[in-house]
Write a protein that holds these residues in place. Structure first.
Motif, PDB file in Angstrom:
ATOM      1  N   ASP A  94       0.835  -1.195   0.000  1.00  0.00           N
ATOM      2  CA  ASP A  94       0.000   0.000   0.000  1.00  0.00           C
ATOM      3  C   ASP A  94       0.875   1.252   0.000  1.00  0.00           C
ATOM      4  O   ASP A  94       0.951   1.985   0.971  1.00  0.00           O
ATOM      5  CB  ASP A  94      -0.929  -0.025   1.224  1.00  0.00           C
ATOM      6  N   HIS A  95       1.580   1.445  -1.069  1.00  0.00           N
ATOM      7  CA  HIS A  95       2.349   2.664  -1.290  1.00  0.00           C
ATOM      8  C   HIS A  95       3.329   2.960  -0.172  1.00  0.00           C
ATOM      9  O   HIS A  95       3.521   4.105   0.211  1.00  0.00           O
ATOM     10  CB  HIS A  95       1.418   3.853  -1.505  1.00  0.00           C
ATOM     11  N   SER A 107      -9.367   0.357  -0.679  1.00  0.00           N
ATOM     12  CA  SER A 107      -8.282  -0.619  -0.553  1.00  0.00           C
ATOM     13  C   SER A 107      -7.037  -0.049   0.098  1.00  0.00           C
ATOM     14  O   SER A 107      -6.185  -0.770   0.580  1.00  0.00           O
ATOM     15  CB  SER A 107      -7.934  -1.148  -1.939  1.00  0.00           C
ATOM     16  N   SER A 108      -6.907   1.266   0.100  1.00  0.00           N
ATOM     17  CA  SER A 108      -5.697   1.881   0.646  1.00  0.00           C
ATOM     18  C   SER A 108      -6.005   2.500   2.003  1.00  0.00           C
ATOM     19  O   SER A 108      -7.126   2.930   2.276  1.00  0.00           O
ATOM     20  CB  SER A 108      -5.194   2.931  -0.345  1.00  0.00           C
ATOM     21  N   HIS A 133      -6.232   8.947   1.201  1.00  0.00           N
ATOM     22  CA  HIS A 133      -5.640   7.627   1.405  1.00  0.00           C
ATOM     23  C   HIS A 133      -4.174   7.613   0.990  1.00  0.00           C
ATOM     24  O   HIS A 133      -3.684   8.534   0.345  1.00  0.00           O
ATOM     25  CB  HIS A 133      -6.428   6.581   0.611  1.00  0.00           C
ATOM     26  N   ALA A 134      -3.529   6.510   1.344  1.00  0.00           N
ATOM     27  CA  ALA A 134      -2.106   6.370   1.003  1.00  0.00           C
ATOM     28  C   ALA A 134      -1.883   6.353  -0.507  1.00  0.00           C
ATOM     29  O   ALA A 134      -0.810   6.727  -0.981  1.00  0.00           O
ATOM     30  CB  ALA A 134      -1.547   5.089   1.621  1.00  0.00           C
ATOM     31  N   ASP A 135      -2.894   5.927  -1.260  1.00  0.00           N
ATOM     32  CA  ASP A 135      -2.749   5.939  -2.717  1.00  0.00           C
ATOM     33  C   ASP A 135      -3.079   7.314  -3.303  1.00  0.00           C
ATOM     34  O   ASP A 135      -3.242   7.437  -4.508  1.00  0.00           O
ATOM     35  CB  ASP A 135      -3.606   4.850  -3.354  1.00  0.00           C
ATOM     36  N   THR A 179       4.699  11.241  -0.955  1.00  0.00           N
ATOM     37  CA  THR A 179       4.531  11.363   0.495  1.00  0.00           C
ATOM     38  C   THR A 179       3.037  11.527   0.772  1.00  0.00           C
ATOM     39  O   THR A 179       2.332  12.177   0.003  1.00  0.00           O
ATOM     40  CB  THR A 179       5.297  12.575   1.070  1.00  0.00           C
ATOM     41  N   PRO A 180       2.568  10.910   1.855  1.00  0.00           N
ATOM     42  CA  PRO A 180       1.123  10.958   2.098  1.00  0.00           C
ATOM     43  C   PRO A 180       0.672  12.313   2.659  1.00  0.00           C
ATOM     44  O   PRO A 180       1.457  13.035   3.263  1.00  0.00           O
ATOM     45  CB  PRO A 180       0.916   9.842   3.127  1.00  0.00           C
TER      46      PRO A 180
END
Lengths: 683, 619
Positions: free
Chosen positions: A47-48, A523-524, A542-544, A578-579
């Motif tokens: 997940d990224h 999903s992320s 999200h992380a994505d 970067t998130p």
């Protein structure tokens, strides 16, 4: 769009800790990273590379090695203890003393039945893996000199140990040493110094690969105990080795900050016999590479310079994709800064203390680009040292600034702060249910404290001058055992949103003290959540890098969110690595959403059209150069400002001024110890 | 500049353990410059081909016999001649394998040496000073040999040379500490005896070397105190008054070599050409006290031109044939090729670093300040300069210059100078360099006032005056500059010039001159670029840009010629490399120019500090 007064804060001396060890679980695609302060981080490579979990460190716990056994994670360190972690409650599950002095290395057999540790006293100790615990089984034949590194043969019958000046191969069943491989010392002055076999790898074809303090990577034949090939890769130490799962590639990390790749290939085209050939050298670190992992597609390295580097191998990934980009993870993927909007206060979280600052003031106005005269300097009001050995895992400051709370794995502490004559008072009697928290959050009127507890539950504590009372414990219906890592209480006090590592977001109605709804699971993993003060829409990033807006009233995605999903986010937005760690709203303009990552902050204007694939995403410079009437034609919803880097926090205060907390990586670099001396041109 | 090249070994030596000598009696040329005969001090003679470093044949006398003089080769008869046991003359050809089977004749007196010049007949010099041609001696081997030398007089050294198609045998003798030179002419026979001036008591010459040039026989000899003297004997008056009376032989000191600690013991000086002397066994002036050096000195300028350290013991023996020096040292006989191009002041000055001229300058000034008592008017002085002898003119001009205000005299000084110059030109005996130098020093003269001055200085080879002129005259025409150029240079480089006018004149220089000049310029350039401080001290040295400008000019004028000249190849390559590296440097600098400018800009960006309140605008 408008002008903003920005408090540009650089006095948060955040200093990440050096990376000491890592272990990659290829089945779950989780990377465990141990830092010098004893903290443990879990990154989800599926997940990224999101930093899913952080287990805070502890004074005196020095993790020297990590080992996954299935889903279980073990560490061993120079304190002589083996620790298994509880990854659901993010704390050490138990600790076993090995009684062999400092432990340098830990390694499990591929069957997952035995755990071997290498000790200072020269013993290799075998532990049996039980369901809930580990149990000491026996010692292998004791050697003179410490055991620095260990590697099991995949069959589980042999184990190779790197020591001082030599490598020993043990028969895992009898416990006897079968071979002694002498490792040559370095040339010149280091001839008199013992060579340390820092790292070792035992391959299924009985090849042994060693990396040592004389800068050599050596290939040995483990059956005969003979040296096959020596590669001198550095003048300094080879500290770490990692082998790919298919044993076709291996990497060695050196004190020079380089990672050297070797591949098992035929050295000439028409040759059948394969050998280990040195192929590539990566230099992504300024200091020692202490830990390495070799995933299927990338080399992951970390060391003294504190950054985790994911270097994709270009022969394993598609070129010019996001997957092929080098990734450096420098900052934690969660906020270490808490901003009290109403009071203009900033709370900085360090592992061993908290700092409370008041931002400065200036009067007068200025043109864009100006620096305003500072009338009142920022002021450090409180520095609060934590109690006990455990490091701080989370902290919160109430919006009014009157309450401060932090938690370690063992305890939550709550303080009352008075500002007229600055004083801080510990609230002594806390409810029993508030033992430990993964995340803390105050309600906007500062009347309640929310603490995420085990199994995704949230404990609500009411606060007043006289007493703190446990009000309720909110539990999700999903029965998730994962910890909640994000909490957000709405401005109107009605809603509380909680996101957990299972990617679930639960929204509770605080008036009814029950679950209101669960946002459809993406999903992320969510990296930042916020509820709009006016519309009560929940925004999730999200992380994505996907952004969703969910209407709590309608319990469905909003029109804007659907439009965004339909059109798709701009490719440049999705390529950021970067998130987003923080979302806030403007009280002035309800259509504005403020969010930031490490390299930029962004104001999303929901009233403007979304950027299309072909439009320029980073268009501020262009807009600046255009005359006023034309701007509107070119502007889109994403207003991205890159003036400030590298960002730990961007928040909007009540007076509509922005607080930007920067921690330039150069400042971090400058505080690192000097790297090993290297000959550079003209020195 | 003379140069010593990398040497090579001709043969090994078998020196007797305790003896101080090398074990080699002599090295003589054979049929051509590439063949030599080496006679060792005991029994054998070997013929070598030098370039191959290879012995061609070797002959040995029987055990018990000794060769007492080095073998020579008579190119007329293609025979080798040697003497064994002082009295037996042996003659053999190259085909002869055994020396014992070859011709031998016993003579009635002890032989000192057999000499033979190329294209000449072998000459036998007996120990008591008598001289016979070999043929006439062999016609009656037992003929009586007269005694020429006095009792207790013994030959120390001998040679023979061909002068004006006459053979001379030259030998020196020693008698009770006195040294004599004998010049024996053959056919008709005359003998002249000279007495050498005494050096410090107890010092005898270490080595002699004779050469013939311009109707004069020049004898060069080295004393243990490092003094190298030259005595010149004219061929003209030779033989006019023959007699036993020893004439005093005048000498002049050519070189005072550094001797280090103590006196020289095994050293030798050999004349190479009119200006160069090879010296062995003398310390290198800049390499400490070790005496194992082979050096070439320029006698005109007393400068060291080349030096080479010779490994091992030096025996003080040195032979030179056609640009090769043969020197026994340690356990080998080495051949060292050398080169002595025509010496030039530039090359010499390059080493001298102008220290001398500066010294002279101050000297002149100090004499100028000594006031003359007499007070003559300018006109009187002018009169004086027309007639009076040198000393008086000097005195008067000095007086005039020291007393009068030079500004008032400008015109008359020019007149004075031109009078002096014209008188000097007319009368070769009259020349007043110091006066002229003083006049030039006043800086009131220029080239147009007395156009002949520079040429006069050139003619008189008064480089110092030339230099002064070049320094002070603002208007020297390019042609004259070139004329000066042909002779010497740093000052020329500093004179103002215009490219267009100078170029055609530069073309007049010969290619050798150009190469030499370029070499000198390169030398200057390297010297200055290595050590910038020298430029600061030598106030009168040309600047780097001036040197480069001259290099460019020379190359412009002579490029095609230089390309064709093989000697210039190395030099051109050097210059080319140099230019290439400069171009590369500049291009690299150009590349980083942008970055450097960025750096400059970045510095302007002020430090943000720990905290600031800024205003930003988003669009």
């Amino acid at each position: 769009m408008g002008e903003f007064k920005v408090h540009r804060v650089r006095f948060f001396d955040y200093m990440p800790s050096a990376i000491r060890a890592m272990a990659f679980n290829s089945r779950t695609e989780r990377l465990a990273v141990a830092r010098a302060d004893g903290a443990l981080e879990i990154f989800n490579f599926a997940d990224h590379y999101f930093q899913e979990k952080v287990i805070p460190g502890q004074d005196g716990r020095a993790v020297e090695a990590l080992c996954w056994v299935g889903q279980r994670l073990f560490s061993a360190g120079l304190n002589g203890e083996i620790t298994e972690y509880d990854l659901e409650n993010m704390r050490p599950r138990y600790t076993v003393e090995a009684y062999g002095g400092p432990i340098w290395t830990i390694s499990s057999n591929s069957q997952g039945t035995l755990l071997a540790v290498g000790c200072e006293d020269g013993t290799v100790k075998m532990f049996e893996l039980l369901d809930e615990r580990i149990r000491f089984q026996r010692n292998l034949e004791r050697q003179k000199g410490r055991i620095i590194s260990l590697s099991w043969h995949p069959s589980g019958t042999l184990i190779a140990a790197g020591m001082m000046d030599m490598i020993r191969i043990f028969d895992a069943e009898t416990g006897h040493a079968t071979h002694r491989l002498l490792v040559e010392r370095g040339a010149g002055a280091s001839k008199s110094k013992e060579v340390v076999v820092w790292s070792i790898a035992f391959l299924s074809d009985h090849t042994i690969v060693s990396g040592d303090s004389a800068g050599k990577v050596q290939i040995w034949d483990g059956l005969t105990g003979t040296l096959v090939k020596t590669h001198l890769v550095t003048k300094w130490d080879v500290l770490a080795l990692a082998v790919s799962q298919d044993e076709s590639s291996l990497v060695a990390g050196t004190s020079e900050g380089t990672v050297v790749q070797f591949q098992f290939i035929a050295s000439t085209v028409d040759q059948q016999d394969k050998e280990w050939v040195r192929t590539r050298t990566f230099k992504n670190h300024s200091h020692d590479v202490r830990a390495l992992a070799h995933t299927e597609t990338a080399v992951v390295s970390g060391g003294m310079d504190t950054q985790l580097v994911v270097r994709p191998l270009l022969d394993k990934v598609e070129k010019n994709t996001q997957e092929s980009a080098l990734r450096k993870i420098a900052f934690p993927h969660r906020s270490l800064v808490c901003c009290a909007k109403k009071a203009g206060l900033l709370l900085f979280q360090f592992p061993d203390h908290l700092e409370l600052w008041r931002v400065g003031e200036s009067d007068g106005l200025g043109k864009p680009g100006d620096s305003l005269p500072v009338k009142r300097n920022p002021e450090k009001l409180i520095q609060l040292k934590r109690k006990g050995e455990d490091h701080i895992c989370c902290s919160a400051l109430s919006p009014c600034g009157g309450w401060l709370a932090y938690s370690t794995v063992s305890a939550v502490r709550l303080y009352r702060i008075q500002y007229n004559n600055i004083s801080i008072t510990k609230v002594s009697k806390l409810p029993k249910d508030l033992r430990s928290a993964h995340q803390l959050c105050f309600s906007s009127d500062s009347s309640k404290l929310f603490a995420s507890s085990s199994h995704s539950s949230v404990v609500i504590v009411s606060l007043n001058q006289l007493e703190c009372k446990h009000l309720h414990t909110l539990k999700p219906r999903s029965g998730s055992r994962q910890p909640v890592h994000l909490l957000f209480a709405s401005e109107d006090g009605k809603w509380l949103a909680a996101a957990n590592a299972d990617c679930e977001i639960h929204v509770y109605n605080l008036h009814k003290l029950k679950l209101h709804c669960t946002v459809p699971v993406h999903s992320s993993c969510p990296t930042a959540i916020a509820i709009h003060p006016v519309t009560s829409n929940l925004v999730v990033v999200h992380a994505d890098q996907q952004i969703f807006e969910y209407s709590l009233m309608q319990k469905e995605y909003t029109e804007w969110s659907r439009k965004l999903q339909k059109q798709g986010l701009h490719s440049l937005w999705l390529e950021r690595d970067t998130p987003v760690t923080h979302i806030s709203y403007s009280p002035k303009n309800p259509a504005h959403i403020f969010l930031h990552d490490m390299f930029m902050f962004c104001i999303i204007d929901q009233s403007l059209p979304l950027p299309e694939a072909k439009t320029m995403l980073y268009n501020q410079m262009t807009l600046r150069s255009l005359p006023e009437p034309e701007r509107i034609r070119h502007s889109h919803a994403f207003k991205i400002c890159k003036n400030f880097q590298h960002l730990l926090c961007v928040s909007l205060l009540e007076d509509h001024s922005l607080v930007v907390v920067e921690r330039p990586l150069l400042d971090i670099m400058s505080q690192l110890p000097a790297p090993v001396r290297q000959k550079k041109f003209a020195t | 500049m003379a140069a010593l090249y990398e040497g090579y070994t001709l043969c090994g030596l078998v020196p007797a353990q305790t003896l101080p000598n090398s074990g080699i009696q002599g090295v003589e040329t054979e049929r051509d410059s590439d063949h030599v005969i080496v006679t060792d001090s005991t029994r054998s003679v070997t013929l070598y081909k030098v370039s191959d470093q290879k012995p061609l044949s070797s002959w040995t006398v029987k055990q018990g016999q000794t060769l007492t003089c080095s073998a020579v080769y008579s190119s007329q008869s293609k025979e080798f001649v040697a003497v064994s046991d002082s009295k037996v003359i042996r003659i053999w050809k190259e085909e002869d394998i055994l020396l014992d089977k070859a011709f031998k004749a016993t003579v009635s007196a002890d032989v000192w040496r057999v000499h033979c010049v190329p294209e000449g007949e072998p000459v036998v010099l007996f120990q008591r000073g008598a001289v016979r041609l070999l043929d006439s001696l062999l016609s009656a081997p037992q003929q009586p040999i007269e005694e020429v030398l006095a009792q207790e007089e013994a030959i120390r050294w001998s040679t023979n040379i061909l002068a004006e198609s006459k053979q001379f045998v030259i030998f020196t003798t020693e008698q009770k500490g006195d040294h004599f030179l004998y010049l024996q002419r053959l056919n008709p026979n005359t003998l002249q005896r000279y007495r050498l001036e005494r050096e410090e008591p107890g010092l005898s010459p270490l080595s002699f070397s004779a050469s013939y040039r311009d109707n004069h026989i020049r004898l060069l000899y080295l004393y243990p105190n490092g003094h190298v003297y030259q005595s010149v004997v004219s061929m003209r008056g030779l033989g006019a008054d023959e007699g036993a009376q020893a004439l005093p032989l005048p000498r002049n000191l050519l070189l005072g070599l550094p001797v280090g600690e103590g006196l020289l013991e095994a050293a030798s000086a050999l004349v190479l050409d009119e200006a160069h002397v090879a010296v062995v066994g003398v310390p290198h002036p800049s390499a400490g006290a070790g005496k194992d050096f082979l050096c070439i000195w320029n006698t005109n300028f007393q400068t060291l031109q080349a030096g080479k350290e010779m490994a091992g013991k030096i025996y003080g023996q040195l032979w030179g044939y056609s640009n090769k020096l043969f020197i026994p040292h340690g356990k080998t006989l080495s051949v060292i090729p050398y080169e002595c191009p025509k010496s030039s002041l530039a090359a010499a000055l390059g080493k001298l670093k102008q220290a001398k001229t500066e010294g002279e300058l101050t000297q002149i000034w100090s004499t100028a300040t000594t006031q003359a008592a007499t007070s003559l008017t300018i006109d009187q002085v002018l009169e004086v300069t027309k007639m009076a002898p040198v000393e008086e003119v000097q005195k008067e001009v000095e007086g005039l210059l020291s007393r009068a205000d030079i500004q008032d005299l400008q015109a008359s000084l020019g007149q004075l100078a031109s009078t002096l110059v014209s008188r000097s030109l007319a009368d070769p005996a009259f020349y007043t360099p110091s006066t002229l130098a003083q006049l030039v020093h006043t800086q009131s003269l220029c080239h147009s006032v007395c156009p002949d001055l520079v040429l006069l200085a050139l003619e008189k080879k008064d480089y110092f005056l030339c230099q002064l002129c070049l320094q002070f005259f603002p208007d020297i025409p390019e042609a004259v500059t070139c004329a000066c150029l042909k002779l010497h240079r740093n000052e020329v480089l500093r004179t103002p010039y215009s490219d267009t006018f100078l170029l055609p004149h530069l073309k007049d220089l010969s290619s050798q001159q150009v190469v030499l000049f370029l070499q000198y310029l390169q030398f200057l350039y390297l010297k200055y670029s290595q050590d910038a401080s020298t430029q600061m001290h030598g106030l009168r040295s040309p600047s780097l840009t001036q040197i480069m400008d001259w290099v460019c000019l020379l190359l412009d004028a002579h490029f095609t010629v230089l390309v064709m000249t093989p000697e210039a190849k190395g030099l051109l390559l050097n210059l080319h490399c140099f230019v290439k590296s400069q171009v590369r440097l500049v291009s690299e600098l150009g590349k980083i120019e942008g970055s450097l400018q960025e750096l400059n800009k970045m510095k302007v960006k002020k430090d943000v500090g720990q905290y600031s309140i800024e205003v930003i605008e988003l669009f």
